[in-house]
Structure formats: structure tokens, C-alpha cells
Design a protein around this motif. Structure first.
Motif, PDB file in Angstrom:
ATOM      1  N   SER A   1       3.616  -3.343 -10.640  1.00 27.21           N
ATOM      2  CA  SER A   1       2.385  -2.949  -9.940  1.00 27.21           C
ATOM      3  C   SER A   1       1.387  -2.342 -10.912  1.00 27.21           C
TER       4      SER A   1
ATOM      5  N   GLU B   1      -0.090  -5.103 -12.922  1.00 28.76           N
ATOM      6  CA  GLU B   1      -1.047  -5.839 -12.088  1.00 28.76           C
ATOM      7  C   GLU B   1      -2.373  -5.094 -12.004  1.00 28.76           C
ATOM      8  N   SER B   2      -2.293  -3.771 -11.817  1.00 27.02           N
ATOM      9  CA  SER B   2      -3.497  -2.949 -11.733  1.00 27.02           C
ATOM     10  C   SER B   2      -4.305  -3.013 -13.030  1.00 27.02           C
TER      11      SER B   2
END
Length: 199
Positions: A148, A151-152
Motif C-alpha cells: 500500500s 502504491e501511494s
């Protein structure tokens, strides 16, 4: 399961509502005290397995168990045999038609009697596996957080790159339009000079 939920199957068929005391797994029917005694006397049912109402599995589990023991080719028949040659279970019909020439076709109940498993050993094994499972779950959660985070960061970088590309496009557009405007001026000036010279 509560006693109030059940009425005796045989008595209910005779339009009598009598509370039950046991459940017959073979007949899949709840039985009152009177039907329980009849069940034990009748030759066809005297070897049936009776259990307490609390031990009756929920209907969803009973349905799942029925599906598990149903023959894939003859859904109304239960699997009785295991063919080791084909590594599959089969009913009487399948055994006679499809596995007649197989070398190792055994009755499933024989396998059950052959397998003697110590439940405490399984409990110990599961207890030992529990910390490993928890560690694996923790690792997966951390991995999910890491993905995550990546991805950010990737989205942020892409946003920055997009803005830079838009700025470059705007600058290039301005330069091209400015160059075209300059060319138009030069062409316009040349036309005016030609007109003045020809007059």
C-alpha cells in the motif's frame, strides 16, 4: 439445538405433536421416547446411530455432508468405495461399471477402521502450528502495508510526472504558437512590401 424446535418425525406423520428426545442419523429424523424404543426393536433400524439433540449438526452442515458423500455420477447414491487406481470415491453402480477391472477398490469403512489417529497428537500439532500461522498472518499484514505504501508513492510520483508533462506541453504549445505568429508577421510584412512595390 433446542428441544422445542423438534417434533417426533413418526408421531408427527400420525398428526401427533410430541417432543423428541433423540435424533437418528441414518433416518435423519427426530424421535420421541416411544419412537426411540420402536427404533431399537425393529430389525431394519436397531443398528441405527442415535444421538442427543445437542449433537445434531445444523441443517447447512448436514446438507454439506450429504453433498460430500454423494456420488458425482449418481447423486442419489452415496459413495461406498475408494478406488486407489484412480484415486476417486465411487458408489456401488460406479464400482461395478467403471472400476470392475481396477486392482485396488476398497470399502471406505475399511479405511476408517485401518486409520487410527491420536486426536491429542493432532491437537498438539495444531497447537504447534498456531504461532507459525500467526507469524505468517503478521508477515502478510506487513507485506500488505508495504505494498500500500509503494502504491501511494507510485501514485504520487505519477501525479508529479503528469504535472511536469502538462507543463512541458503548455510550454511547447506556447513556443509553437509564438513561432507561427512570428512567421505570419513576416509573411504579412512581405505581402505588404510586394503590394507597395507593385503600386
Amino acid at each position: 439445538m433446542s428441544v422445542q424446535k423438534y417434533l417426533c418425525g413418526p408421531s408427527f406423520e400420525e398428526k401427533c405433536e410430541i417432543k423428541v428426545v433423540v435424533y437418528c442419523r441414518e433416518c435423519e429424523a427426530p424421535l420421541c421416547d416411544y419412537s426411540k424404543r420402536d427404533h431399537a426393536r425393529i430389525t431394519a433400524s436397531k443398528r441405527h446411530k442415535l444421538c442427543e439433540l445437542e449433537d445434531v449438526p445444523p441443517s447447512e452442515i448436514q446438507e454439506l455432508l450429504k453433498n460430500l458423500i454423494a456420488c458425482p455420477n449418481h447423486d442419489k447414491d452415496e459413495v461406498v468405495y475408494l478406488c486407489k487406481d484412480h484415486d476417486t470415491t465411487c458408489c456401488n453402480k460406479c464400482a461395478m461399471s467403471d472400476h470392475r477391472k481396477c486392482e485396488e477398490v476398497k470399502v471406505l469403512s475399511d479405511f476408517v477402521h485401518d486409520i487410527k489417529m491420536d486426536c491429542s497428537g493432532v491437537r498438539t500439532l495444531l497447537h504447534d502450528l498456531k504461532p507459525q500461522g500467526e507469524n505468517l498472518l503478521e508477515h502478510e499484514c506487513k507485506h500488505e502495508e508495504f505494498v500500500s505504501e509503494i502504491e501511494s508513492k507510485a501514485l504520487s510520483s505519477l501525479k508529479t510526472i503528469k504535472q511536469k508533462l502538462l507543463d512541458m506541453y503548455a510550454q511547447l504549445k506556447n513556443e509553437v504558437l509564438s513561432a507561427i505568429s512570428d512567421k505570419k508577421k513576416v509573411i504579412g510584412e512581405k505581402k505588404i512590401k510586394k503590394i507597395l512595390v507593385s503600386c
